[in-house]
Motif scaffolding. Structure first.
Motif, short mmCIF file in Angstrom:
data_model
loop_
_atom_site.label_atom_id
_atom_site.label_comp_id
_atom_site.label_asym_id
_atom_site.label_seq_id
_atom_site.Cartn_x
_atom_site.Cartn_y
_atom_site.Cartn_z
N ALA A 1 23.37 -27.35 92.47
CA ALA A 1 22.55 -28.65 92.50
C ALA A 1 21.50 -28.80 93.62
N TRP A 2 20.88 -27.64 93.84
CA TRP A 2 19.81 -27.53 94.75
C TRP A 2 18.55 -27.42 93.91
N LYS A 3 17.32 -27.68 94.43
CA LYS A 3 16.22 -27.50 93.63
C LYS A 3 15.32 -26.46 93.94
N THR A 4 14.78 -25.66 92.91
CA THR A 4 14.08 -24.54 93.00
C THR A 4 12.50 -24.86 92.42
N PRO A 5 11.65 -24.12 92.71
CA PRO A 5 10.48 -24.56 92.04
C PRO A 5 10.22 -24.00 90.78
N LEU A 6 9.51 -24.80 89.94
CA LEU A 6 9.42 -24.28 88.55
C LEU A 6 8.35 -23.32 88.66
N LEU A 7 8.56 -22.29 87.67
CA LEU A 7 7.61 -21.09 87.81
C LEU A 7 6.63 -21.46 86.52
N PRO A 8 5.12 -21.17 86.31
CA PRO A 8 4.68 -20.75 87.71
C PRO A 8 4.33 -22.10 88.50
N LYS A 9 4.33 -21.79 89.86
CA LYS A 9 4.36 -22.85 90.94
C LYS A 9 3.00 -23.70 90.81
N ARG A 10 3.24 -24.99 90.51
CA ARG A 10 2.24 -25.76 90.37
C ARG A 10 2.50 -27.21 91.04
N GLY B 1 16.75 -36.78 95.95
CA GLY B 1 15.50 -35.80 95.34
C GLY B 1 15.19 -35.62 93.88
N PHE B 2 16.14 -36.26 93.11
CA PHE B 2 16.08 -35.96 91.68
C PHE B 2 15.72 -37.32 91.13
N ARG B 3 15.15 -36.94 90.13
CA ARG B 3 14.50 -38.29 89.08
C ARG B 3 15.06 -38.16 87.50
N GLY C 1 24.18 -39.07 78.16
CA GLY C 1 24.98 -38.76 79.53
C GLY C 1 24.21 -37.45 80.26
N ALA C 2 22.97 -37.42 80.04
CA ALA C 2 22.34 -36.14 80.71
C ALA C 2 22.08 -36.44 82.18
N PRO C 3 22.40 -35.40 83.01
CA PRO C 3 22.17 -35.43 84.52
C PRO C 3 20.50 -35.39 84.82
N LYS C 4 20.28 -35.68 86.10
CA LYS C 4 18.58 -35.48 86.42
C LYS C 4 18.42 -33.97 86.55
N VAL C 5 17.31 -33.70 86.15
CA VAL C 5 16.84 -32.38 85.94
C VAL C 5 15.86 -32.02 87.11
N GLY C 6 15.14 -32.69 87.58
CA GLY C 6 14.02 -32.37 88.48
C GLY C 6 13.67 -33.41 89.38
N ARG D 1 2.27 -31.69 91.30
CA ARG D 1 1.87 -32.96 90.49
C ARG D 1 1.48 -33.98 91.76
N HIS D 2 0.47 -34.50 91.94
CA HIS D 2 0.12 -35.70 92.75
C HIS D 2 0.42 -35.25 94.14
N GLY D 3 0.15 -33.95 94.30
CA GLY D 3 0.35 -33.33 95.70
C GLY D 3 1.89 -32.98 96.27
N ARG D 4 2.65 -33.00 94.81
CA ARG D 4 3.97 -32.49 95.23
C ARG D 4 4.49 -31.33 94.63
N LEU D 5 5.27 -30.39 95.22
CA LEU D 5 5.56 -29.24 94.21
C LEU D 5 6.62 -29.77 93.29
N ILE D 6 6.41 -28.88 92.08
CA ILE D 6 7.41 -29.28 90.95
C ILE D 6 8.61 -28.44 91.08
N LYS D 7 9.88 -29.48 91.24
CA LYS D 7 10.85 -28.36 91.32
C LYS D 7 12.01 -28.94 90.48
N VAL D 8 13.02 -28.13 90.01
CA VAL D 8 14.01 -28.50 89.17
C VAL D 8 15.42 -28.09 89.61
N HIS D 9 16.45 -28.58 88.96
CA HIS D 9 17.71 -28.13 89.26
C HIS D 9 18.08 -26.49 88.95
N ALA D 10 18.59 -26.09 89.97
CA ALA D 10 18.52 -24.58 89.99
C ALA D 10 19.47 -24.03 89.08
N GLY D 11 20.68 -24.67 89.00
CA GLY D 11 21.56 -24.34 87.85
C GLY D 11 21.11 -24.44 86.43
#
Length: 975
Positions: A637-646, A762-764, A725-730, A648-658
């Motif tokens: 449950a840690w965040k990793t950048p979504l490739l290709p890196k980009r 840190g997840f939404r 019942g889905a968990p938060k993804v990114g 959104r509104h000045g924030r790096l897009i990251k998702v659940h590593a697992g």
């Protein structure tokens, strides 16, 4: 819906709609009902900041009291600094309360001037909030006055005025406690006789009862108020005695060098202790009524008690905090070391933590309970919370929603006839129109023969006169006498009084044409300045309505039938890999008319999904947590950048590593997307396919990632995502990009399911929330406060199971046949849904036919275990808690709503109970596995081989299940 024809919009249409809107009065709405997430977050953070400062001040005051000499600070050379600081804080608090009180009064007067309808519940809440902020303003003014007197008059620490002001302040505090207790009791269910009260199933609270019965219920509370007030009276007498002892003029000469003895008499000490006791009694009674109110509301339909539910949740956060702060301040600063002068000044002049705590409470309450001036954004929020019961009625429901939104936005467009004065001016404009036309030398044309004058009854109110302006008798005179023939070659206002109905406003183009036409009419009539101004205002109103229609039309609507169909495929993603899943594949294919299906699997991450399609339509159903490998995926449950890196509104897009690893491991994502591309390539229109994605738990997270990729690969495709019942993804950046790509995305959450709340930091959430429960409540796109009402801390792991989702979905349909919990038009919608869909087969339930649904004694029952004729393997026991823990064998007992109610009994009995403190995803998964796992998987590879062999054997023998090869992402097509 009527067809739209606005090729020649006229002024008669404008006045007719204005008159019809003025004839209907809108209801008063409170700010709590339309608070935005930004506003709620701002209120929450400000409240948190003030609370921290308040407790910090209490701790600092305690340290000073026990360390610093009182005479040196209170009566020596440093006295001015001490009193100035308190005076400044008191002035800030009073200014804030006055500002909120001014806003409250302005909005209240505005609602009254607009002649809006007050319901008894909203009227009572608004009245109590106004009374509360009025009491606290007086209390804060007394607090500030005490310190102002200490600064303004030399050595006036023990003056008579200070004593009288202290008495007024303590009376205000006592009255504030009484009001809080009354409001808490008002939100409990009325248990008296309802005969002759006019109360119905939708109005069962104490605040819904007649005023006389409310006063009778609250009468015993006056005894508590009188007892505490008696203590206040004696303390006032004690303070006045001290003031008289220091009234000698010689005292002022040596007051700063005086050694003061503030030790009260014995009865004074007892009175101080009694004040603390009464505060504790008030607090205990408040908590008891709040607890009972929560229990009562748990048995009432949320849709009919939405406002009271949200108010209870807000007050459950702030009310106990206020009582705790007051009690602790009294204990530490006034009771402990009662003989010190610190205790005297805190009681006589006012303790900062007490005043700030009560001011914060009433400020939040008044802000949220003040009448809200209607805005098109609020109307849009309310409209977007509607739902469609069937797929066949989805388009009509969206059109009806947009039509209601246009009508309301036009009526709320503000300046058009928004006061009685403008109504009178409009009537005078109409009466003077013929004289103006003669002065301009314009020709006249008789009204059409079909338009006859309709006599109107005489009325004195301005709304009726405006209706007369919009009727044939008022506007046909204008149309017969006023023609702008030569002022503009491109615009001719002919037949101004013709009867084009406003109900035909069905297209954005028509609304824009009408606004443009009215603007041209206003600009082309230099001699009709006042009428031209009115036309411009009407143009702005219709252009705003056109903009509102465009915005609403782009918003999706939740369809319950579609969600039920997708739930069936979500649970099939588990059962597809069983020996006998107990589901009819042909029935599943018929739900969407699919002709082909495949099962895909990645052996490394143990990711499973089912793909089904027909020409133009594709469905992907991902399986949730069902093995050790899936559990390992969950806990990463840690965040990793979504490739290709980009960004959104000045924030790096990251998702659940697992989740990302399970979706993209070893480039399997490309094989999946290539296979999907091959399927879509065979469609007759491959550029704009219709794609559905679904999944439960981990499967929902994978469905979100797949939808994100497909939306970018097929920008013209129409995607619908429905997770359970889905968990938060990114993070927030990913959620924002996802919603911009896939707007028709829904996250269905069952009651206290804890998985959608994690990971917490840190997840939404990705998707528009839909909250359901086994009581039949459904909340589409709930607001911040609505989510806080429904979601208790911790959660209940049993609510994450797929059978519980099925029972909740069925109960939503069932309660529509009851009078107490049915939604507007819910009975007809539920009946249509039952005609369109067999809920028994789709949700694997019994007792869900139309006759059973109409019988209140017959409840839906889980029957999903009926088709499982083979004991599950060790591998399958890993995911029995996720989806099928009640059908793990042929002899398993059926799960019913009664069983579900028994499981929730502890939570319902204790609304503040923390069942599962989910700190992070890893802890949550471990806790859930400890509760749900039946046996330990001893040999993962052997279990997989056994399962694969059984599935292959069953497929070869009966053809009921496909063989799944262990090779990476092996595809097996089912017939």
């Amino acid at each position: 819906m009527l067809e739209t024809d606005l090729s020649n919009p006229t002024l008669g249409d404008v006045a007719a709609e204005v008159s019809s809107q003025l004839a209907g009065r809108r209801r008063v709405r409170l700010r709590l009902e339309y608070v935005t997430n930004l506003e709620a977050g701002l209120i929450s953070w400000l409240t948190f900041l003030v609370t921290v400062l308040m407790f910090g001040a209490m701790v600092a005051a305690c340290i000073i009291k026990f360390i610093v000499d009182a005479n040196a600070v209170l009566f020596g050379g440093q006295a001015a600094t001490w009193y100035i600081v308190h005076l400044a804080v008191a002035a800030v608090v009073l200014a804030a309360l006055l500002a909120i009180g001014g806003m409250f009064a302005y909005n209240f007067c505005l609602a009254r001037s607009q002649n809006r309808i007050w319901t008894q519940r909203r009227s009572t809440l608004t009245r109590d909030a106004a009374l509360g902020i009025g009491i606290q303003i007086v209390s804060s003014a007394c607090w500030m006055t005490s310190y102002a007197l200490a600064i303004g008059r030399y050595c006036y620490w023990f003056g008579n005025a200070v004593a009288w002001v202290a008495a007024a302040r303590w009376t205000c505090t006592n009255s504030q406690f009484l009001l809080m207790l009354v409001m808490a009791h008002g939100h409990t269910r009325y248990r008296g006789s309802t005969a002759g009260t006019g109360m119905s199933d939708d109005y069962q609270l104490v605040i819904d009862a007649p005023l006389g019965k409310q006063l009778w219920l609250h009468l015993p509370k006056l005894l508590l108020w009188a007892l505490m007030e008696a203590c206040v009276v004696y303390k006032t007498h004690n303070w006045l005695t001290i003031a008289n002892d220091h009234s000698d003029p010689r005292y002022e000469i040596s007051c700063e060098r005086e050694e003061y003895d503030c030790d009260p008499p014995t009865l004074g000490v007892i009175t101080t202790v009694l004040l603390l006791v009464f505060t504790l009694v008030y607090g205990a009674a408040y908590l008891w009524h709040m607890r009972r109110a929560f229990q009562d509301h748990a048995q009432l339909p949320f849709a009919h008690y939405r406002l009271s539910n949200m108010y209870l949740r807000v007050m459950a956060r702030h009310g106990p905090t206020a009582f705790f702060t007051v009690a602790m301040t009294q204990l530490l600063l006034q009771v402990v070391h009662y003989d010190s002068c610190w205790a005297y000044t805190d009681m006589a002049m006012g303790a900062l933590p007490i005043q700030v705590a009560l001011a914060l409470l009433v400020a939040v309450q008044a802000t949220l309970l003040m009448p809200k001036n209607g805005h098109s954004k609020d109307v849009l929020t309310a409209c977007l919370q509607e739902l469609s019961w069937t797929q066949a009625g989805l388009a009509a429901a969206i059109e009806a929603r947009d039509y209601r939104l246009r009508r309301t936005q036009f009526a709320m467009s503000g300046v058009l006839f928004n006061s009685a004065r403008k109504k009178r001016l409009a009537l005078r404009h109409a009466s003077q129109s013929s004289e103006v036309s003669e002065s301009l030398g314009l020709g006249c044309q008789d009204a059409p023969s079909g338009d006859k004058e309709v006599p109107q009854p005489a009325a004195s109110d301005s709304a009726t006169r405006l209706h007369k302006l919009g009727s044939a008798s008022g506007l046909q005179k204008l149309s017969s006498s006023l023609r702008l023939q030569k002022l503009s070659s491109s615009l001719r206002l002919q037949k101004l009084g013709s009867t084009l109905r406003l109900q035909k406003l069905g297209s954005t183009l028509g609304l824009q044409r009408l606004g443009s036409t009215l603007r041209q009419a206003a600009d082309g009539a230099p001699g009709l300045h006042k009428l031209g101004s009115t036309l411009r205002q009407a143009a702005a109103a219709f252009e705003a309505a056109a903009a509102g229609r465009t915005q609403a039309s782009e918003e999706p609507m939740f369809c319950l039938e579609l969600a039920i169909r997708l739930w069936s495929w979500a649970i099939y993603s588990y059962r597809r890999f069983w020996v006998d899943g107990g589901m009819d594949p042909e029935w599943l294919m018929s739900l969407f008319g699919f002709t082909d299906s495949e099962a895909l699997r990645d052996p490394t991450s143990d990711t499973h999904l089912v793909v089904a399609w027909k020409d133009g339509t594709l469905l992907l159903a991902f399986r949730g947590t069902a093995s050790k490998a899936n559990a390992v995926t969950d806990v990463k449950a840690w965040k990793t950048p979504l490739l290709p890196k980009r960004y959104r509104h000045g924030r790096l897009i990251k998702v659940h590593a697992g989740f990302l690893q399970a979706y993209r491991l070893n480039e399997e994502q490309h094989k999946l997307l290539d296979r999907i591309a091959g399927i879509i390539g065979g469609f007759s229109n491959p550029t704009a396919p219709r794609i559905f994605l679904t999944g439960h738990s981990l499967g929902g997270a994978l469905a979100v990632l797949a939808a994100h990729d497909l939306a970018r690969l097929y920008p013209e495709a129409k995607l619908t995502v429905c997770t359970f019942g889905a968990p938060k993804v990114g993070n927030g950046a990913f959620a924002s990009e996802f919603m911009s790509l896939v707007s028709d995305s829904w996250a269905v959450i069952n009651d206290q399911d804890p998985i959608p709340r994690i990971p917490t930091t840190g997840f939404r959430c990705c998707g528009l929330r839909v909250l359901i429960n086994a009581r039949g409540d459904i909340l589409v796109r709930p607001s911040y406060f609505e989510r806080s009402v429904v979601s208790r801390s911790g959660g209940n792991p049993s609510h994450h199971r797929m059978p519980r989702y099925a029972l909740s979905l069925a109960q939503i349909v069932k309660v529509q046949f009851s009078d107490s919990k049915a939604l507007p038009h819910g009975r007809a919608g539920a009946a249509a849904l039952l005609q369109e869909l067999d809920l028994g087969k789709t949700l694997l339930l019994s007792g869900v036919d139309l006759e059973a649904m109409q019988d209140p004694k017959q409840l839906p029952t889980w029957a999903g275990a009926a088709g499982v004729r083979v004991q599950p393997t060790e591998k399958q026991t890993w995911f029995t808690w996720c989806s099928l823990c009640d059908d793990s064998g042929a002899s398993s007992a059926a799960l019913s709503l009664e069983d579900a109610a028994e499981e929730d009994a502890a939570a319902a009995a204790d609304p503040f109970h923390l069942q599962l403190p989910c700190v992070n995803e890893a802890a949550a998964v471990v806790a859930l596995e400890e509760q749900a796992m039946m046996t330990e998987v001893k040999d993962d590879d052997a279990a997989r081989d056994v399962e694969t062999g059984q599935v292959a054997g069953a497929d070869a023998g009966s053809g009921s299940s496909p063989a799944v090869a262990p090779a990476s992402l092996k595809m097996s097509k089912s017939g």
